[in-house]
Design a protein around this motif. Structure first.
Motif, PDB file in Angstrom:
ATOM      1  N   SER A 116       3.041 -11.411   4.090  1.00  0.00           N
ATOM      2  CA  SER A 116       2.279 -10.876   5.222  1.00  0.00           C
ATOM      3  C   SER A 116       2.996 -11.225   6.520  1.00  0.00           C
ATOM      4  O   SER A 116       3.169 -12.401   6.840  1.00  0.00           O
ATOM      5  CB  SER A 116       0.862 -11.456   5.220  1.00  0.00           C
ATOM      6  N   LYS A 119      -0.376  -3.357   8.403  1.00  0.00           N
ATOM      7  CA  LYS A 119      -1.332  -4.443   8.606  1.00  0.00           C
ATOM      8  C   LYS A 119      -1.841  -4.409  10.043  1.00  0.00           C
ATOM      9  O   LYS A 119      -1.057  -4.415  10.997  1.00  0.00           O
ATOM     10  CB  LYS A 119      -0.647  -5.791   8.321  1.00  0.00           C
ATOM     11  N   GLN A 127       2.741  -5.507   5.646  1.00  0.00           N
ATOM     12  CA  GLN A 127       2.753  -6.338   4.445  1.00  0.00           C
ATOM     13  C   GLN A 127       4.001  -5.927   3.659  1.00  0.00           C
ATOM     14  O   GLN A 127       4.396  -4.753   3.696  1.00  0.00           O
ATOM     15  CB  GLN A 127       1.515  -6.086   3.582  1.00  0.00           C
ATOM     16  N   ASP A 142      -5.485  -2.294   3.963  1.00  0.00           N
ATOM     17  CA  ASP A 142      -4.220  -2.996   3.788  1.00  0.00           C
ATOM     18  C   ASP A 142      -4.104  -4.263   4.617  1.00  0.00           C
ATOM     19  O   ASP A 142      -3.009  -4.826   4.740  1.00  0.00           O
ATOM     20  CB  ASP A 142      -3.050  -2.052   4.117  1.00  0.00           C
ATOM     21  N   ASP A 143      -5.200  -4.756   5.169  1.00  0.00           N
ATOM     22  CA  ASP A 143      -5.163  -5.996   5.931  1.00  0.00           C
ATOM     23  C   ASP A 143      -5.162  -7.206   5.012  1.00  0.00           C
ATOM     24  O   ASP A 143      -5.609  -7.156   3.861  1.00  0.00           O
ATOM     25  CB  ASP A 143      -6.361  -6.077   6.880  1.00  0.00           C
ATOM     26  N   THR A 144      -4.678  -8.319   5.544  1.00  0.00           N
ATOM     27  CA  THR A 144      -4.736  -9.595   4.830  1.00  0.00           C
ATOM     28  C   THR A 144      -6.171 -10.110   4.826  1.00  0.00           C
ATOM     29  O   THR A 144      -6.894  -9.991   5.820  1.00  0.00           O
ATOM     30  CB  THR A 144      -3.831 -10.629   5.521  1.00  0.00           C
TER      31      THR A 144
END
Length: 428
Positions: A56, A82, A116, A219-221
């Protein structure tokens, strides 16, 4: 991977700079040195592509990649976009978000994005680009240094490949060997001091079939917290695969008496209900990995003819994936210092000391950030979400260098840590 490699000549190789290790820090340093017309040899012992975590990227890392001309390549590779990090508290509650933002020249904050990455693809891309820009890549193992004993200057290294052993003579050696910490093992740097995270273990795998919806962007952490030193990450790395990892005290892992595969399969379904919801139908693709989650610091990581970048001099608990960020930015800073020295603009001792101070300052801020999260996650969330959201967002984004004075948010994080060390309740 199509990278032209140079054979290790038994008579030796002469160059301006030799870089040890072709991970993100080493490949970027070599690439930027070549961009400045500096003859650079990159020594790498391992095959590429290779598996790695640290998937990330921070907002500032994404900005740096665009600045050095790799934005189009990142887009073409299809790395997930991200927009930020969502952190979930105990029971999936008390969530707070840290968005990727950019700060304009006039101080305004604007929404931004980063990526990412599947590290095997990302690392190979950086190495290929370095070679394309003129870096001489030598497939060999660094075995020792030329000089470097009892405070003597380092003027290159020794290397071996198959039955060939040779010298690579240089004006500067850059150690980008990661946790191998090559120059430390050679006794060139000061001693490696172990940190406070050596009682943890990470168990992680790539999975297919995990749900990406819910209340965060696909698609975010995502970070899931259960209790101190019990947490998990969820990082989408391509259209199908998500990197999922669980970090727990080593004593807890051992008490479970399970194989890594058994532990991972069970723990991702019980650590936090918000994580359970996403992973119920997930299946592991490939191996389940374990890694000791420890930290260390080398106080003196520059000298006459050498310097270290990234994990080769300091490593901190990777809860917010700062490893690549630190490696990329230290590569850029080291390149500038080396170029100025080789151009005769500034003495080496002065340039390298300035690089060390700036790099160490950034690394310490990352350590402050991580320590505060572990020491008081509730207070940390309050600072990030309510009291100092801009300051904490800046730190998450990687704006950690050249701060004349700590921001109010950073000062508050440091107060949390000071109180924790004193053994009394922390407050903000």
């Amino acid at each position: 991977m199509t990278v032209p490699t140079e054979v290790l000549d038994p008579s030796g190789i002469d160059t301006d700079v030799v870089v040890i290790g072709s991970g993100p820090a080493g490949a970027t340093a070599a690439m930027l040195l070549a961009d400045r017309g500096i003859d650079t040899v990159l020594v790498e012992r391992d095959d590429f592509p290779r598996f790695h975590i640290g998937e990330s990227l921070t907002g500032a890392a994404g900005k740096l990649l665009r600045r050095i001309g790799l934005g189009d390549a990142m887009e073409a590779a299809g790395h997930p976009i991200k927009h930020g990090v969502a952190v979930y508290g105990v029971g999936g509650k008390n969530r707070f978000d840290v968005h990727v933002v950019d700060v304009t020249d006039d101080g305004a904050r604007e929404p931004a994005t980063t990526w990412q990455v599947r590290r095997s693809t990302f690392d190979a891309m950086l190495l290929e680009e370095a070679a394309a820009r003129g870096v001489r890549v030598v497939r060999a193992e660094a075995t020792g240094v030329l000089g470097g004993e009892d405070g003597a200057a380092v003027r290159g290294l020794t290397a071996s490949a198959a039955d060939v052993e040779a010298e690579i003579r240089s004006k500067v050696v850059v150690d980008a060997s990661g946790q191998t910490a090559f120059l430390s093992r050679c006794g060139v740097t000061s001693a490696k001091d172990r940190g406070r995270y050596d009682a943890q273990i990470g168990v992680y795998a790539h999975v297919r079939g995990a749900t990406r919806g819910g209340d965060a962007l696909p698609d975010d952490t995502r970070i899931y917290y259960r209790e101190r030193h019990h947490w998990a990450w969820f990082i989408p790395i391509d259209a199908e695969i998500v990197s999922v990892g669980v970090v727990v005290p080593t004593s807890y892992y051992r008490s479970c008496g399970e194989t890594p595969e058994e532990f991972f399969a069970r723990e991702v379904l019980v650590l936090n209900p918000a994580l359970t919801e996403l992973c119920t139908d997930a299946e592991v693709v490939g191996a389940t990995h374990t890694v000791a989650n420890y930290s260390y610091r080398i106080a003196d990581f520059t000298g006459d003819g050498w310097l270290c970048i990234g994990d080769s001099h300091r490593f901190t608990d990777p809860i917010f994936s700062f490893g690549v960020h630190l490696g990329l930015h230290e590569a850029e800073m080291a390149t500038d210092a080396i170029a100025r020295v080789l151009a005769g603009e500034v003495p080496m001792a002065e340039a390298f000391a300035a690089f060390q101070a700036r790099a160490e300052g950034g690394q310490q801020i990352v350590s402050d950030l991580v320590d505060a999260f572990w020491n008081e996650p509730i207070s940390f969330g309050y600072l990030a979400h309510f009291k100092h959201p801009d300051d904490i967002t800046d730190l998450f984004a990687g704006r950690i260098y050249g701060l004349d004075e700590p921001s109010m948010g950073l000062a508050s994080l440091r107060r949390i840590n000071e109180v924790a060390v004193e053994g009394v309740g922390a407050s903000t």
